[in-house]
Enzyme design. Structure first.
Site, PDB file in Angstrom:
ATOM      1  N   THR A 197      -2.286   0.013  -4.821  1.00 23.00           N
ATOM      2  CA  THR A 197      -1.931   0.271  -3.440  1.00 23.00           C
ATOM      3  C   THR A 197      -0.430   0.147  -3.324  1.00 23.00           C
ATOM      4  OG1 THR A 197      -2.281  -0.349  -1.142  1.00 23.00           O
ATOM      5  CG2 THR A 197      -2.168  -2.124  -2.711  1.00 23.00           C
ATOM      6  N   ASN A 410       5.340   9.452  11.948  1.00 26.11           N
ATOM      7  CA  ASN A 410       5.879  10.132  10.775  1.00 26.11           C
ATOM      8  C   ASN A 410       6.865  11.239  11.125  1.00 26.11           C
ATOM      9  OD1 ASN A 410       4.593   9.048   8.174  1.00 26.11           O
ATOM     10  ND2 ASN A 410       2.915   9.084   9.631  1.00 26.11           N
TER      11      ASN A 410
END
Length: 415
Positions: A197, A410
């Site tokens: 991760t 984003n």
């Protein structure tokens, strides 16, 4: 659509309290790499003899720190970990390598170790050169004031768009000796691990050789971090490192040389549980999420096929947006199963949303009630179970929904 907050609706009311681990100390600093008025530099100082193992991104555009860790893992020993947030030091060419080299040089001098005993990780914007000269000189001072009871501070220093630090701790028995496992990680977007991760660091006082650690972390990453996704995008910087200081040997822990040892079973189970906990925490902090979603796929030919089908669902924008809109559109599940490329018997396909069967044996369930299932979709936690009817294997994948807030976060990330 469920209400979207700037803070994850799953943000814990209290954080896990991680006890100190013999042979591990931390210090953090505000280096001004990208963020103002927040810590963005971490130094972990590890006792002499600490062993290390890890898994790293399979991205073909891996960052300079990932390449450094890949090289240093071959030696199997660690004395220092340096992590910065705000800049990924990825796609930075020669400058990126020079930044890593400068960091390693200063960290090795600060801790008093060999360069190959230093590990480096970076997270943040891709493509912008990292000026290690801004923080490398701080490492000596950090080494002097590193303290053992600082896991939360360490976890906060590596955050980017995370809304809370992810921490977990477990106890385990090796033989007759109790050991501690602590871990923390970061991640909220660009999450579809292809090994581990984003950034995840796990520490234990167990006395275990590097090859045993490697077997454990490589095995457990498959059913934990590699079964979690936020948006289907694998980072250039994914790094998961497991450090073992060996301090438990002084308390009587006997040497373990094989991962299959019965004496290691409890430790292995505890490590897996901790990694699973951290993976779920990341999914529950996905950028802009309003819901946490679990996909359970059963009846597949292999575990890998079941996982691939589950990830096909978990990474589908059209399905994730339906979940955000609280729309029980099970036809989008059918689509995601079909596009996975794995075997599935269309005429045996059965789907449940929570406790409610919405499709059975290749068609809408006779007792399907839209209002009932729509009401279920208002829950913050959603479970979708899929039986594909071709075998006996199953897999679980964790994700979140896809909301307008994800787009906003984003779209504005570098602004």
């Amino acid at each position: 659509m469920g209400k979207v907050s700037s803070v994850s609706p799953f943000s814990p009311t209290s954080l896990a309290k991680l006890p100190p681990i013999d042979g591990v100390t931390f210090a953090t600093a505000e280096a001004g790499i990208r963020y103002k008025k927040r810590t963005d530099l971490l130094l972990a100082v590890l006792a002499e003899g600490t062993t290390v193992a890890g898994v790293l991104t399979q991205s073909k555009t891996a960052s300079a720190p990932v390449l450094l860790c890949r090289k240093h893992l071959r030696k199997g020993f660690a004395r220092a970990l340096v992590v910065n947030s705000g800049n990924a030091n990825a796609f930075t060419g020669k400058k990126g390598r020079e930044a890593v080299d400068l960091t390693v040089e200063h960290a090795a001098e600060a801790v008093g170790c060999k360069p190959y005993e230093v590990f480096v990780a970076s997270t943040g914007v891709i493509g912008e050169p990292l000026d290690a000269g801004k923080f490398a000189h701080l490492l000596a001072g950090l080494a002097e004031r590193a303290e053992p009871d600082a896991f939360e501070k360490a976890a906060r220093a590596i955050m980017t768009t995370d809304t809370y630090p992810k921490l977990a701790t477990r106890k385990a028995i090796i033989g007759e000796t109790e050991v501690t496992i602590n871990g923390f990680c970061k991640g909220a977007g660009m999450i579809a691990p292809d090994m581990a991760t984003m950034l995840s660091f796990i520490f234990t006082d167990a006395a275990l050789p590097a090859d045993v650690l490697q077997d454990l972390v490589s095995e457990h990453v498959q059913t934990t971090f590699n079964c979690m996704t936020v948006d289907g995008d694998t980072s250039t910087s994914d790094t998961c490192l497991l450090f073992a200081t060996g301090a438990a040997a002084a308390r009587g822990q006997k040497a373990i040389t094989k991962v299959g040892s019965k004496k290691l079973r409890d430790f292995s189970n505890a490590l897996h549980d901790l990694m699973r906990d951290l993976a779920i925490q990341v999914a529950k902090d996905g950028e802009g999420l309003s819901k946490f979603v679990t996909f359970n796929v059963e009846g597949a030919k292999t575990w890998h096929a079941a996982r691939k089908i589950a990830l096909s669902c978990a990474n589908s924008p059209i399905l994730k947006t339906a979940i955000a809109g609280e729309d029980p559109n099970w036809g989008r599940v059918v689509m995601a199963v079909g596009k996975s490329g794995e075997a599935a018997d269309r005429d045996k396909l059965t789907i449940w949303f929570g406790p409610y069967c919405v499709a059975r044996n290749g068609e809408r369930a006779d007792d399907y009630d839209e209002k009932t299932v729509a009401a279920y979709m208002k829950n913050r936690e959603i479970e979708i179970r899929i039986a594909v009817g071709v075998g006996k294997e199953s897999a679980t994948v964790w994700t979140c929904d896809l909301t307008h807030a994800y787009v906003s976060i984003n779209a504005d990330y570098r602004s």
